[in-house]
Design an enzyme around this catalytic site. Structure first.
Site, PDB file in Angstrom:
ATOM      1  N   LYS A 157     -12.020  -3.391 -17.802  1.00  0.00           N
ATOM      2  CA  LYS A 157     -12.387  -4.726 -18.294  1.00  0.00           C
ATOM      3  C   LYS A 157     -11.776  -5.027 -19.672  1.00  0.00           C
ATOM      4  O   LYS A 157     -11.275  -4.108 -20.345  1.00  0.00           O
ATOM      5  CB  LYS A 157     -13.912  -4.822 -18.345  1.00  0.00           C
ATOM      6  CG  LYS A 157     -14.583  -4.719 -16.965  1.00  0.00           C
ATOM      7  CD  LYS A 157     -16.079  -5.012 -17.074  1.00  0.00           C
ATOM      8  CE  LYS A 157     -16.753  -4.931 -15.714  1.00  0.00           C
ATOM      9  NZ  LYS A 157     -18.188  -5.334 -15.778  1.00  0.00           N
TER      10      LYS A 157
ATOM     11  N   TYR B 162     -16.536 -12.333  -7.952  1.00  0.00           N
ATOM     12  CA  TYR B 162     -17.949 -12.076  -8.265  1.00  0.00           C
ATOM     13  C   TYR B 162     -18.894 -13.016  -7.514  1.00  0.00           C
ATOM     14  O   TYR B 162     -20.059 -13.153  -7.911  1.00  0.00           O
ATOM     15  CB  TYR B 162     -18.184 -12.163  -9.769  1.00  0.00           C
ATOM     16  CG  TYR B 162     -17.747 -10.922 -10.522  1.00  0.00           C
ATOM     17  CD1 TYR B 162     -18.391  -9.696 -10.312  1.00  0.00           C
ATOM     18  CD2 TYR B 162     -16.710 -10.951 -11.439  1.00  0.00           C
ATOM     19  CE1 TYR B 162     -18.006  -8.549 -10.994  1.00  0.00           C
ATOM     20  CE2 TYR B 162     -16.324  -9.805 -12.135  1.00  0.00           C
ATOM     21  CZ  TYR B 162     -16.976  -8.611 -11.904  1.00  0.00           C
ATOM     22  OH  TYR B 162     -16.601  -7.474 -12.584  1.00  0.00           O
TER      23      TYR B 162
ATOM     24  N   ASN C 120     -18.817  -3.635 -20.406  1.00  0.00           N
ATOM     25  CA  ASN C 120     -19.145  -2.244 -20.045  1.00  0.00           C
ATOM     26  C   ASN C 120     -17.948  -1.476 -19.478  1.00  0.00           C
ATOM     27  O   ASN C 120     -18.097  -0.609 -18.625  1.00  0.00           O
ATOM     28  CB  ASN C 120     -20.356  -2.205 -19.113  1.00  0.00           C
ATOM     29  CG  ASN C 120     -20.142  -2.956 -17.817  1.00  0.00           C
ATOM     30  OD1 ASN C 120     -19.106  -3.598 -17.641  1.00  0.00           O
ATOM     31  ND2 ASN C 120     -21.091  -2.880 -16.914  1.00  0.00           N
TER      32      ASN C 120
ATOM     33  N   HIS D  58     -15.358  -1.867 -13.887  1.00  0.00           N
ATOM     34  CA  HIS D  58     -16.001  -2.255 -12.631  1.00  0.00           C
ATOM     35  C   HIS D  58     -15.590  -1.244 -11.574  1.00  0.00           C
ATOM     36  O   HIS D  58     -14.472  -0.741 -11.600  1.00  0.00           O
ATOM     37  CB  HIS D  58     -15.526  -3.652 -12.192  1.00  0.00           C
ATOM     38  CG  HIS D  58     -15.796  -3.929 -10.733  1.00  0.00           C
ATOM     39  ND1 HIS D  58     -16.980  -4.472 -10.306  1.00  0.00           N
ATOM     40  CD2 HIS D  58     -15.057  -3.690  -9.616  1.00  0.00           C
ATOM     41  CE1 HIS D  58     -16.955  -4.548  -8.977  1.00  0.00           C
ATOM     42  NE2 HIS D  58     -15.797  -4.089  -8.540  1.00  0.00           N
TER      43      HIS D  58
ATOM     44  N   GLU E  45     -12.532  -5.670  -1.737  1.00  0.00           N
ATOM     45  CA  GLU E  45     -12.031  -5.791  -3.107  1.00  0.00           C
ATOM     46  C   GLU E  45     -10.584  -5.297  -3.216  1.00  0.00           C
ATOM     47  O   GLU E  45      -9.777  -5.867  -3.953  1.00  0.00           O
ATOM     48  CB  GLU E  45     -12.953  -5.022  -4.069  1.00  0.00           C
ATOM     49  CG  GLU E  45     -14.332  -5.681  -4.166  1.00  0.00           C
ATOM     50  CD  GLU E  45     -15.270  -4.985  -5.143  1.00  0.00           C
ATOM     51  OE1 GLU E  45     -14.877  -3.967  -5.763  1.00  0.00           O
ATOM     52  OE2 GLU E  45     -16.406  -5.471  -5.292  1.00  0.00           O
TER      53      GLU E  45
HETATM   54  P1  ATP Z   1     -19.770  -3.525 -11.492  1.00  0.00           P
HETATM   55  O1  ATP Z   1     -20.092  -4.408 -10.322  1.00  0.00           O
HETATM   56  O2  ATP Z   1     -19.078  -4.241 -12.626  1.00  0.00           O
HETATM   57  O3  ATP Z   1     -19.111  -2.257 -11.128  1.00  0.00           O
HETATM   58  P2  ATP Z   1     -22.498  -2.699 -11.494  1.00  0.00           P
HETATM   59  O4  ATP Z   1     -22.390  -2.620 -10.012  1.00  0.00           O
HETATM   60  O5  ATP Z   1     -22.982  -1.492 -12.235  1.00  0.00           O
HETATM   61  O6  ATP Z   1     -21.149  -3.087 -12.169  1.00  0.00           O
HETATM   62  P3  ATP Z   1     -23.746  -5.267 -11.068  1.00  0.00           P
HETATM   63  O7  ATP Z   1     -25.213  -5.367 -10.949  1.00  0.00           O
HETATM   64  O8  ATP Z   1     -22.903  -5.357  -9.837  1.00  0.00           O
HETATM   65  O9  ATP Z   1     -23.409  -3.928 -11.885  1.00  0.00           O
HETATM   66  O10 ATP Z   1     -23.278  -6.362 -12.101  1.00  0.00           O
HETATM   67  C1  ATP Z   1     -21.906  -6.736 -12.189  1.00  0.00           C
HETATM   68  C2  ATP Z   1     -21.525  -6.869 -13.638  1.00  0.00           C
HETATM   69  O11 ATP Z   1     -22.241  -7.947 -14.189  1.00  0.00           O
HETATM   70  C3  ATP Z   1     -21.872  -5.663 -14.501  1.00  0.00           C
HETATM   71  O12 ATP Z   1     -20.859  -4.707 -14.565  1.00  0.00           O
HETATM   72  C4  ATP Z   1     -22.104  -6.285 -15.854  1.00  0.00           C
HETATM   73  O13 ATP Z   1     -20.895  -6.348 -16.610  1.00  0.00           O
HETATM   74  C5  ATP Z   1     -22.568  -7.680 -15.540  1.00  0.00           C
HETATM   75  N1  ATP Z   1     -24.015  -7.743 -15.703  1.00  0.00           N
HETATM   76  C6  ATP Z   1     -24.959  -7.148 -14.953  1.00  0.00           C
HETATM   77  N2  ATP Z   1     -26.190  -7.406 -15.387  1.00  0.00           N
HETATM   78  C7  ATP Z   1     -26.029  -8.203 -16.486  1.00  0.00           C
HETATM   79  C8  ATP Z   1     -26.926  -8.820 -17.392  1.00  0.00           C
HETATM   80  N3  ATP Z   1     -28.243  -8.678 -17.288  1.00  0.00           N
HETATM   81  N4  ATP Z   1     -26.373  -9.559 -18.402  1.00  0.00           N
HETATM   82  C9  ATP Z   1     -25.044  -9.715 -18.517  1.00  0.00           C
HETATM   83  N5  ATP Z   1     -24.139  -9.160 -17.684  1.00  0.00           N
HETATM   84  C10 ATP Z   1     -24.622  -8.414 -16.687  1.00  0.00           C
HETATM   85 MG    MG Z   2     -21.539  -4.189  -8.807  1.00  0.00          MG
END
Ligand code: ATP
Ligand code: MG
Length: 135
Positions: free
Chosen positions: A9, A49, A112, A115, A126
């Protein structure tokens, strides 16, 4: 053998740790089958997304993913989907295990570092989304 999609990211590309992150994948036995640096368009971020469309952070997430360059890659290996998730650590870097990519390079739940696809089915979609030529 599985394939999964990784995205480094904007926070991590800005920190100059692309090589370190890709190196963790390789050290763990994941082979890089495709890799590209790019700037996601707003349309691409919204489509990628779309599963999170109803979540309150959807707009913020799409804006963030278009705020700077990202590195998309296809990782291949045994249990690649789960292995990549393990290397990444928990979504919130504060909760991520020591030594994981998010613990070491992530700044916040939004910024973070990486992804990773969360299931084999999502991984297939994806990979196809960013690397149709590898499908
Ligand atoms: P990713 O899909 O990015 O691998 P993940 O599966 O751990 O991460 P998801 O729940 O799919 O997390 O959320 C997708 C992305 O959305 C997260 O990586 C994060 O950057 C963002 N995200 C998730 N929760 C929050 C939140 N509460 N506030 C802001 N951004 C969030
Ligand atoms: Mg995810």
């Amino acid at each position: 053998m599985e394939r999964t999609l990784s995205i480094i990211k904007p926070d991590a590309t800005a920190k100059n740790v692309i090589g370190q992150i890709l190196s963790r994948f390789e050290s763990a036995g994941l082979a890089i089958k495709g890799v590209r640096m790019m700037n996601m368009t707003s349309a691409q971020a919204k489509e990628f997304y779309a599963v999170h469309k109803e979540r309150p952070f959807y707009g913020e997430l799409c804006d963030y993913m278009t705020s700077g360059p990202v590195v998309v890659s296809v990782l291949e290996g045994t249990d690649a989907v789960a292995l990549n998730r393990k290397l990444m650590g928990a979504t919130n870097p504060k909760d991520a295990d020591k030594g994981t990519i998010r613990a070491d390079f992530g700044d916040s739940i939004g910024a973070n570092a990486v992804h990773g696809s969360d299931s084999l089915e999502n991984a297939k979609n994806e990979v196809k989304f960013f690397f149709p030529e590898l499908d």
